[in-house]
Scaffold this motif. Structure first.
Motif: not given
Length: 350
Positions: A41-46, A71-75, A80-83, A306-310
């Motif tokens: 879970a990660h926030i990119w604040r405007f 790019v919003f790159e998830n920690p 990998t350039s993936r959110i 970003a909201l993790p699945g399951w």
């Protein structure tokens, strides 16, 4: 007779030269009892990203960058350039008078507009003006370019299925000789032909599996959400929600990316919920609190998370909130692996 540890080790060492591995050593990793989603879970604040994006605008032009995006790159996935586990996302800037050159690629893209006074995008020869909250689709393989003939910065969030396309190793891309493609259709043509509640006599999408409507104005979508409140009760798990649909079959707007809009009235809190799709949320309006994995996150206008699945979560509107979600649910449903669980407080507190 049970083999000794050394005997097994010797056996495994003889497998390696033949590019063989024993399944019994890999089984638990290949077939888990339930999803163990690695997305954090990660926030990119405007308010933090916007100044950096504007600074980038002083360092290079949109044409130099081809796409001026942070790019919003998830920690959880550095480099990998993936959110999240399966999708790419970033924040893009176009300044007045600029053009992001025309190109096309195998990956499909959607754009959720955060700030615009005169920004536009052109898809397959049709221009669509962009305003706050609008959803603009770029179907796979279609020429598209972006421009700005108004005032102030034009900023939006891009989301692409690039990681999924790359899993199949079937990515293509191509640049147009000119910066901008020729306009061949009037503004609003696609919405008039396919999005008015009526269809052509022989309806066929020019974009294959993607919706033939590529621009979904926010004012229409928001009005539909507000009409729900006047007629029905909110869903305990989703609030008032409507999905962006392909008018030809009622399915998701894109083959591999699902998108929907939710309205949560002030004080409304969803019941605990989880699903297997990898999601991200953008706050179009208002303030919302997200409870997830024992943590509490507060999101304001134009923030992205970003909201993790399951993963059990609840959402609460601190003030009237309109939320834009995108995820890989469309792809998961086509593969027959999507699953949801509508739980209770005990499960959510785990």
């Amino acid at each position: 007779m049970t083999a000794t540890t050394q005997q097994r080790h010797d056996f495994y060492s003889r497998l390696e030269p033949g590019s063989l591995v024993p399944l019994w050593e890999r089984m638990k990793g290949l077939v888990p009892r339930e999803p163990n989603n690695r997305t954090l879970a990660h926030i990119w604040r405007f308010e933090e990203v916007r100044p950096l994006l504007l600074e980038a605008g002083t360092l290079l032009t949109a044409q130099e960058a081809e796409r001026r995006v942070l790019v919003f790159e998830n920690p959880a996935f550095p480099g990998t350039s993936r959110i999240n586990s399966t999708l790419y996302a970033g924040m893009q800037l176009i300044l007045p008078g600029e053009t992001a050159p025309a190109h096309r690629h195998a990956a499909g893209a959607l754009r959720f507009i955060l700030e615009s006074d005169g920004g536009y995008t052109t898809v397959a020869g049709e221009r669509a003006d962009m305003k706050h909250g609008d959803l603009v689709i770029t179907p796979s393989g279609t020429w598209h370019d972006h421009g700005h003939d108004g005032q102030g910065p034009c900023i939006w969030v891009d989301a692409l299925d690039v990681p999924l396309v790359n899993i199949f190793e079937c990515g293509f891309s191509e640049e147009l000789d000119d910066n901008q493609q020729q306009i061949t259709r009037k503004n609003g043509h696609s919405l008039s032909e396919f999005g008015s509640g009526m269809l052509p006599m022989d309806p066929i999408s020019p974009f294959g599996k993607t919706s033939p409507v590529f621009s979904y104005p926010y004012d229409r979508a928001r009005a539909a959400l507000m009409a729900l409140k006047a007629s029905v009760s909110a869903d305990a798990f989703q609030g008032y929600s409507l999905r962006y649909a392909n008018p030809l079959d009622g399915g998701w707007v894109m083959p591999m990316i699902a998108a929907w809009l939710s309205y949560l009235p002030t004080g409304f809190e969803t019941s605990p919920y989880r699903a297997t799709d990898n999601q991200a949320v953008i706050v179009a309006e208002g303030l919302v609190t997200v409870k997830l994995r024992g943590e509490v996150y507060k999101l304001g206008k134009n923030d992205v998370m970003a909201l993790p699945g399951w993963c059990w979560r609840t959402l609460k509107a601190e003030e009237d909130a309109v939320l834009f979600f995108f995820s890989d649910r469309s792809a998961q449903e086509k593969l027959g692996i999507w699953r949801e669980q509508r739980g209770n407080k005990t499960e959510a507190d785990r």
